[in-house]
Design an enzyme around this catalytic site. Structure first.
Site, PDB file in Angstrom:
ATOM      1  N   ASN A   1       0.840  -1.200   0.000  1.00  0.00           N
ATOM      2  CA  ASN A   1       0.000   0.000   0.000  1.00  0.00           C
ATOM      3  C   ASN A   1       0.872   1.246   0.000  1.00  0.00           C
ATOM      4  OD1 ASN A   1      -2.647   1.512   0.527  1.00  0.00           O
ATOM      5  ND2 ASN A   1      -1.352   2.211   2.220  1.00  0.00           N
ATOM      6  N   GLU A   2       0.666   2.081  -0.966  1.00  0.00           N
ATOM      7  CA  GLU A   2       1.320   3.377  -1.109  1.00  0.00           C
ATOM      8  C   GLU A   2       2.843   3.319  -0.958  1.00  0.00           C
ATOM      9  OE1 GLU A   2      -0.601   6.331   1.298  1.00  0.00           O
ATOM     10  OE2 GLU A   2      -2.460   6.221   0.155  1.00  0.00           O
ATOM     11  N   PRO A   3       3.513   2.400  -1.664  1.00  0.00           N
ATOM     12  CA  PRO A   3       4.979   2.414  -1.649  1.00  0.00           C
ATOM     13  C   PRO A   3       5.496   3.627  -2.402  1.00  0.00           C
ATOM     14  CG  PRO A   3       4.186   0.851  -3.276  1.00  0.00           C
ATOM     15  CD  PRO A   3       2.969   1.358  -2.551  1.00  0.00           C
ATOM     16  N   ARG A   4       6.733   4.006  -2.134  1.00  0.00           N
ATOM     17  CA  ARG A   4       7.325   5.176  -2.780  1.00  0.00           C
ATOM     18  C   ARG A   4       7.885   4.767  -4.153  1.00  0.00           C
ATOM     19  NH1 ARG A   4       4.339   6.594   1.035  1.00  0.00           N
ATOM     20  NH2 ARG A   4       5.194   7.611   2.882  1.00  0.00           N
TER      21      ARG A   4
ATOM     22  N   VAL B   1      -1.212  -0.968  -4.573  1.00  0.00           N
ATOM     23  CA  VAL B   1      -2.069   0.196  -4.338  1.00  0.00           C
ATOM     24  C   VAL B   1      -1.195   1.447  -4.330  1.00  0.00           C
ATOM     25  CG1 VAL B   1      -3.776   1.254  -2.835  1.00  0.00           C
ATOM     26  CG2 VAL B   1      -3.669  -1.244  -3.037  1.00  0.00           C
TER      27      VAL B   1
END
Length: 582
Positions: free
Chosen positions: A365-368, A397
């Site tokens: 979820n929301e990795p950079r 995601v």
């Protein structure tokens, strides 16, 4: 005899717990992760309860390891033995402990919980939670270690089920497999060959369907495995519920049992009043009943694997699940993190591979993913998932801009989060619809894959109401944090979703969040994250009633679902014939 520790912990501290039982605690068991179920050959003893515990001083959190507290009674410091360790939270692990038994004597189990989150832990970040249910269970010397089932074909008249059973111990045993319906009738079995691998053909099957897609959603058979010795006597037996269903996908759609499905649901959290993130069985039933009430058919286990009891209810009720690895906000893409990320996914897939409710694997979820290293990192992550399970699609995601992301080229379905009207252009609802359409379209044009909006919404304080004037000096209920603002924010997204649905590639909408939840004490939030359509105590906001009309409308459109009688309240009668009066 095995010891299984249900891992539900994450707090930057170390706690040492001890309990006296008839067994002592050695390498991590590398086989299956079957849920402890009692049978004619197996016994399960819960070790939950009040444990003695010691919390070390925060200035030296590792003092217990340095001084070998795990070898001592935390009250008398009497020697013991360390035999097992495990890294990565949320997922179960177990160990064969028969060789350490001292039958007829008092033995000790000590569990040391080190929740320090580092650059190479999954997840990276800080999570406030600590809970470790523990079960002691027995198996015979030769036992069923793992079971894999996969529905490879479904038709109206028949279904084909592939199975593979892993056995530990003696090799001169036979494996008998049976599929049993809810009426206790055997509808298929392995026959005279009784092999540990094979196919079962089920005539006139009752398929597992998602909620609202069928009058009887969530139908499950019992998959029963029996080990027999050379004399035909029972050695071990294990039974688990399974559903007959297939998942497939194209570059524009997701299909269940060859039927296109549109996903309308939530991101969720295991959090509520009183219990916090602790396991609360009545709350699990309450939550899933509210999910059904609002007309949702899916949720994502944001942002970690949920307790197996929660997954059981989703299986039974036909609620689809996007199963997410506990990788959140990942940004330091180092080799040691990659190794642990793969381990986490291995354990997740090994645990949940047979669940019909699980329709997709979420790698993070929301990795950079704006960083160049993320491309190769997630190429390996997605390849790892595919090496373990090719029957379900994959996703990441995303929260970064579509123009800088490369990692989503490896997944099957695109997922993105965006808080238009809240974290950007807050208070300005006129921009929402166009922004959502433009971004979702950009994701599809770049990767040519189905698109899901996984998170959108805005914080709302229950009971707060505002009617204010806009720039045109017109009274509008569009003031942020009010219940009216949340309703209108949803509506602007609904308009975008409908236009995107018409384009053919948009397959799902997930509001953030199902219910309000606690967060760290900061000045940016009032008592936690308030984006839920239900309060933390599971009472509906105005948005819940608004969303309910939307989701049931989608169910009617896609699956011809029967609408609830209380979906709308009486407002006015049908228009009367006009009368002229002299």
């Amino acid at each position: 005899m095995g010891l299984l520790v249900r891992n539900k912990m994450n707090r930057a501290t170390v706690i040492y717990l001890i309990i006296f039982i008839q067994v002592s605690l050695g390498d991590i068991h590398r086989g299956g992760i079957l849920f402890p179920r009692e049978s004619e050959t197996r016994q399960v003893v819960s070790l939950d309860g009040i444990w003695n515990f010691v919390v070390p001083n925060t200035s030296n959190p590792f003092v217990g390891f340095e001084q070998h507290w795990y070898k001592k009674d935390l009250r008398e410091w009497i020697n013991g033995q360390l035999v097992m360790s495990h890294e990565i939270g949320h997922l179960p692990f177990h160990r064969e402990v028969t060789q350490y038994l001292k039958f007829g004597k008092e033995n000790r189990v000590t569990v040391a919980c080190d929740n320090t989150l580092l650059a190479d832990t999954i997840p990276q970040g800080r999570v406030e939670e600590l809970e470790r249910p523990v079960k002691l269970y027995t198996t015979p010397k030769t036992y069923i270690d793992d079971i894999s089932v996969l529905t490879i074909e479904v038709q109206t008249s028949s279904a084909l089920l592939e199975y593979n059973v892993s056995v530990i111990g003696e090799s001169n045993v036979t494996c008998r497999v049976s599929l049993i319906d809810k009426n206790k009738k055997v509808v298929a079995n392995s026959g005279e060959y009784e092999e540990s691998y094979g196919l079962l053909k089920i005539e006139n099957p009752i398929l597992w369907w998602p909620y609202l897609m069928h009058p009887e959603p969530g139908y499950q058979y019992t998959f029963q495995v029996e080990l027999l010795d050379e004399f035909g006597d029972l050695i071990d037996k294990y039974s688990q519920p399974i559903g007959l269903r297939t998942v497939s996908w194209t570059n524009t759609s997701l299909l269940i049992n060859n039927y296109p499905v549109y996903l309308h649901g939530f991101g969720r959290h295991e959090d509520s009043d009183i219990r916090g993130k602790g396991l609360d069985l009545p709350l699990i039933i309450r939550d899933h009943n509210l999910i059904k009430w609002v007309g949702a058919n899916v949720y994502r286990t944001s942002h970690y694997p949920y307790a197996e009891e929660i997954m059981d209810i989703a299986d039974e009720m036909g609620i689809m699940i996007i199963d997410e690895c506990p990788s959140v906000n990942t940004e330091f893409f180092i080799e040691s993190l990659l190794a642990k990320h793969k381990i986490s996914l291995t354990e997740l897939i090994k645990r949940d591979k047979n669940r019909p409710s699980v329709i997709m694997w979420s790698a993070a979820n929301e990795p950079r993913t704006q960083f160049a290293q993320a491309k190769e990192y997630f190429r390996q992550i997605i390849n790892h998932i595919k090496s373990l399970d090719q029957s379900r699609p994959t996703t990441i995601v995303e929260a970064q801009n579509v123009n800088v992301v490369e990692s989503s080229r490896f997944v099957d379905i695109i997922s993105f989060n965006r808080y238009n009207g809240w974290y950007s252009n807050e208070g300005n609802l006129d921009l929402v619809t166009d922004y959502v359409i433009r971004e979702a379209t950009a994701w599809n044009e770049k990767f040519n894959k189905p698109v899901i909006m996984q998170e959108y919404g805005g914080d709302t304080l229950e009971g707060l109401h505002f009617v204010c004037r806009n720039l045109m000096k017109v009274l509008t209920p569009n003031f942020i944090w009010s219940e009216e603002y949340q309703v209108n924010l949803l509506s602007k997204h609904f308009e975008a979703f409908d236009r995107l649905r018409a384009s053919g590639f948009f397959i799902g909408e997930f509001i953030w969040n199902f219910a309000d939840f606690k967060t760290a004490q900061t000045y940016t939030r009032v008592g936690g994250n308030k984006k839920g359509i239900f309060t933390r105590s599971r009472q509906p906001k105005a948005s819940a009633h608004h969303l309910r009309k939307r989701y049931w409308g989608l169910a009617k459109e896609y699956y011809n679902a029967t609408l609830p009688q209380d979906l709308t309240s009486y407002v006015i009668s049908s228009q009367q014939a006009l009368r002229d009066e002299l």
